[in-house]
Each structure stands twice: as C-alpha cells, then as structure tokens.
Design a protein around this motif. Sequence first.
Motif, short mmCIF file in Angstrom:
data_model
loop_
_atom_site.label_atom_id
_atom_site.label_comp_id
_atom_site.label_asym_id
_atom_site.label_seq_id
_atom_site.Cartn_x
_atom_site.Cartn_y
_atom_site.Cartn_z
N ASP A 1 22.06 -8.15 2.34
CA ASP A 1 22.76 -6.98 2.87
C ASP A 1 21.99 -6.30 3.99
O ASP A 1 22.58 -5.61 4.82
N GLY A 2 20.68 -6.47 4.03
CA GLY A 2 19.87 -5.89 5.08
C GLY A 2 18.44 -6.37 5.01
O GLY A 2 17.99 -6.86 3.98
N ILE A 3 17.73 -6.25 6.13
CA ILE A 3 16.32 -6.64 6.20
C ILE A 3 15.54 -5.50 6.85
O ILE A 3 15.96 -4.94 7.86
N ILE A 4 14.40 -5.17 6.24
CA ILE A 4 13.52 -4.14 6.79
C ILE A 4 12.17 -4.78 7.10
O ILE A 4 11.54 -5.38 6.23
N GLY A 5 11.74 -4.65 8.34
CA GLY A 5 10.42 -5.13 8.74
C GLY A 5 9.45 -3.97 8.78
O GLY A 5 9.81 -2.87 9.23
N ILE A 6 8.24 -4.19 8.32
CA ILE A 6 7.21 -3.15 8.32
C ILE A 6 6.01 -3.67 9.10
O ILE A 6 5.48 -4.74 8.81
N MET A 7 5.59 -2.91 10.10
CA MET A 7 4.45 -3.32 10.92
C MET A 7 3.59 -2.11 11.24
O MET A 7 4.01 -0.96 11.08
N ALA A 8 2.36 -2.38 11.67
CA ALA A 8 1.43 -1.32 12.04
C ALA A 8 1.49 -1.08 13.54
O ALA A 8 1.58 -2.03 14.33
N PHE A 9 1.45 0.18 13.92
CA PHE A 9 1.45 0.54 15.34
C PHE A 9 0.23 -0.06 16.04
O PHE A 9 -0.87 -0.03 15.53
N GLY A 10 0.46 -0.64 17.20
CA GLY A 10 -0.63 -1.19 17.97
C GLY A 10 -1.00 -2.62 17.63
O GLY A 10 -1.93 -3.18 18.22
N CYS A 11 -0.28 -3.24 16.70
CA CYS A 11 -0.56 -4.62 16.33
C CYS A 11 0.19 -5.56 17.28
O CYS A 11 1.42 -5.66 17.22
N GLY A 12 -0.54 -6.23 18.16
CA GLY A 12 0.09 -7.10 19.14
C GLY A 12 0.86 -8.26 18.52
O GLY A 12 2.04 -8.46 18.83
N ASP B 77 0.87 -1.18 0.00
CA ASP B 77 0.00 0.00 0.00
C ASP B 77 0.90 1.23 0.00
O ASP B 77 1.45 1.62 1.03
N GLU B 78 1.06 1.85 -1.15
CA GLU B 78 2.05 2.91 -1.31
C GLU B 78 1.70 4.18 -0.54
O GLU B 78 2.58 5.01 -0.32
N HIS B 79 0.43 4.34 -0.18
CA HIS B 79 0.09 5.53 0.60
C HIS B 79 0.51 5.37 2.06
O HIS B 79 1.10 6.28 2.64
N THR B 80 0.22 4.22 2.64
CA THR B 80 0.52 4.03 4.05
C THR B 80 2.01 3.81 4.32
O THR B 80 2.50 4.14 5.40
N ASN B 81 2.76 3.26 3.35
CA ASN B 81 4.19 3.02 3.59
C ASN B 81 5.09 4.03 2.87
O ASN B 81 6.31 3.86 2.84
N TYR B 82 4.49 5.07 2.30
CA TYR B 82 5.24 6.14 1.64
C TYR B 82 6.16 5.61 0.54
O TYR B 82 7.31 6.01 0.42
N GLN B 83 5.62 4.68 -0.24
CA GLN B 83 6.29 4.16 -1.44
C GLN B 83 7.67 3.59 -1.12
O GLN B 83 8.65 3.84 -1.83
N ILE B 84 7.74 2.77 -0.10
CA ILE B 84 9.04 2.29 0.36
C ILE B 84 9.72 1.42 -0.70
O ILE B 84 10.95 1.53 -0.90
N ILE B 85 8.98 0.57 -1.41
CA ILE B 85 9.60 -0.27 -2.42
C ILE B 85 10.15 0.58 -3.56
O ILE B 85 11.28 0.38 -4.03
N SER B 86 9.37 1.54 -3.99
CA SER B 86 9.82 2.44 -5.06
C SER B 86 11.07 3.19 -4.64
O SER B 86 12.02 3.34 -5.42
N ARG B 87 11.11 3.67 -3.41
CA ARG B 87 12.28 4.42 -2.93
C ARG B 87 13.52 3.53 -2.86
O ARG B 87 14.63 3.95 -3.20
N LEU B 88 13.34 2.29 -2.41
CA LEU B 88 14.47 1.37 -2.34
C LEU B 88 15.00 1.04 -3.74
O LEU B 88 16.22 0.99 -3.96
N GLU B 89 14.09 0.83 -4.67
CA GLU B 89 14.52 0.50 -6.03
C GLU B 89 15.15 1.70 -6.73
O GLU B 89 16.08 1.55 -7.53
N GLN B 90 14.66 2.90 -6.42
CA GLN B 90 15.26 4.09 -7.01
C GLN B 90 16.69 4.30 -6.52
O GLN B 90 17.49 4.95 -7.19
N ALA B 91 17.01 3.75 -5.36
CA ALA B 91 18.38 3.80 -4.85
C ALA B 91 19.20 2.62 -5.35
O ALA B 91 20.28 2.33 -4.83
N ASN B 92 18.68 1.92 -6.37
CA ASN B 92 19.41 0.85 -7.04
C ASN B 92 19.58 -0.40 -6.18
O ASN B 92 20.59 -1.10 -6.27
#
Length: 335
Positions: A266-277, A205-220
Amino acid sequence: MIRVGIPRALLYYQYLPMWRTFFEELDSEVIISPPTTRITLAEGSSRVVADTCLPAKVYIGHVLSLVDRCDFIFIPAIRSLKSKTYNCAKFLGLPDMTRAVAPEAPPILDIDIDVNEGKSQLYRAIYKLGRNFTWNPLKVKKAAANAWQAHLDYIKMMYRERLTSPQAIEKIYGTSEAVNTSQAYHSPDTAATIGLIGHPYLLYDEHTNYQIISRLEQANNRILTPEMVSKDNLEAAVARISGSAYWTYEDEVIGAGGHYLQTGLDGIIGIMAFGCGPDSLMMDMIHRQANRLKTTPFMCLTLEEHTSEAGVITRLEAFLDMIHRKKRKQVEVCA
C-alpha cells in the motif's frame, strides 16, 4: 573475564549475534551500550565537526557511554563485503575517527574487513583480533566458525519468521529490543501494509526516527522491512534498477525498495540521514522508479539532529491518510 563493549549503533543490528558469539566463544563478556537518548546524541555531536552525519554522531555518543564500563571497544573497519563493492567513508575510518574524538575511550579492537584483499588476508585479520584473547589458533577458528553460523541463523530467522532485527535479537537473547506495541491503538480504518526501507541504524533507533515503527503499528499498519526479503530478491531488484551494486549495503535501500515496488504494497517509506551522499542517490533511484510504475505511493523521510518530531509525525499522518483514502476508494469501486 575481559569485557568487550559494542556500541548500539551503525552495524549493531546487522551483526550483533555474530560479534557477540565470537567474543563469548573466546570467554569474554559483551557489554552493549544503552539505547540512544538525547544525551547520547548531544555528547556525540559535541565531539565532531558540524557536517558529520547523524549516524556517526550517534555512534560516538554510544562509544562515550561505554567509557569505564569495559576493557575494550570493538569497532571494525568494514571496507567491502563483496567484490567491487565499497562501503561509505564513515565505516572505513570509524576506528581512527573514534580514537581522535574520544581519546578517553577504552582501547579499540579494530579489524579491517575487505574481501577484495582475498580470503587469506581476512583470515589473518580474524586471527589477529582473536590474539587479544587467546594464542590458540584452533580456538579462534572455532569461535569464527560459530560466529558465522550464528549470523546465518540470524538472517534466516528474520526472513522466515518476518522479524525485524530488534525482534530477532530479543528472541535470541531475551533482551528488550523490540518495539513494544502491546498498548497499540488500532485505527478503525482499513489496515495498510507499509514497506520501510533504509539502513537498520536508522530504522530501529527509536530516538533518531521518533519511534516511526511504533507509530505505524499503533495506526494498525503491517510493517515490512529489508530483512524480510530474500537475498535473491534483493539482488534481483538491485540488478533491475541500478544494474550492479556499488555500495556495500545497497540492498537495504535499492534492493528492498525495488522489490516492494513490485509486490503490491500500500505504500513505501524510505528513511535516510541528511547529508548522506550514497543514500541520497539510492533513495532518488527508488523515487524515480516509483514515479515510473505509478502503483505504490512512496515517501522519503530525511533525519538529522535538528529534525522536528512534529514535522515527522505530520508527514507520516498525511501519508497514511492518503493511503487509507485510496484503499477506501478501491473498496467502494469493488462494491
């Protein structure tokens, strides 16, 4: 022709081909809500209590966007997909919550999915759902069989071709689902391979995650997601880290995270929603495993409706800078 609405949220990315095939086999037209926008989130948030999680707020916003566009809205209540594993409460009560906060929505097609109740109960639930379109049980059975095959083909496509869910949906239906990176800026630094873990409704969901995949790919950077890991490797990672799965979609976090920690990314990024137990527990387990292994940098981004885009970008850039510095040092040592 009956029009069935499917909100572009929560389990949409896992099961769209299966759901769409089922309804189209029953001679219905599937209407999908538009991508998430600021208005979608604002309208959903206005209908629920403040401590409702971000994905549920987005979902209600998508339901509202389908008002007057379809005859029914499909909202399943998925309780369990494997013996002795259970789903988050928001999935269990989703049809009832939607009826309560969005009374103007079209009639809801709901189905209880709980394998702990046995196959016969599941079959009865599928036939009950199909009777909204036809009284011919053979037609419902065929639609269900084709839908299941479409789901298996979808999973196989993502794994074999290393596709994200939006890319696979775009390839199947020709709709514009995938992130557009045609104008991507390529960093002069050495490219990194980054694993993204989390649930698809947050990853894509590019609105809620601020286009994280696009930003990562744009950084090659090369991006790997949970769909690109085989079922056996996901289950093995879950068994290695938590012993046995308790939550239905545990493999999207613990399975993918545990696997990628062992594969030299080289790295791992986890994405979660605030308040999700459940997610907070699972992300913490991956964080602890990363600290024990000390081989792969790990960062967790927590999202909610007030998350600052600038804050997400700053953390992302800092994480990538750290990885690129590490890779440059490795190159210097090898030289």
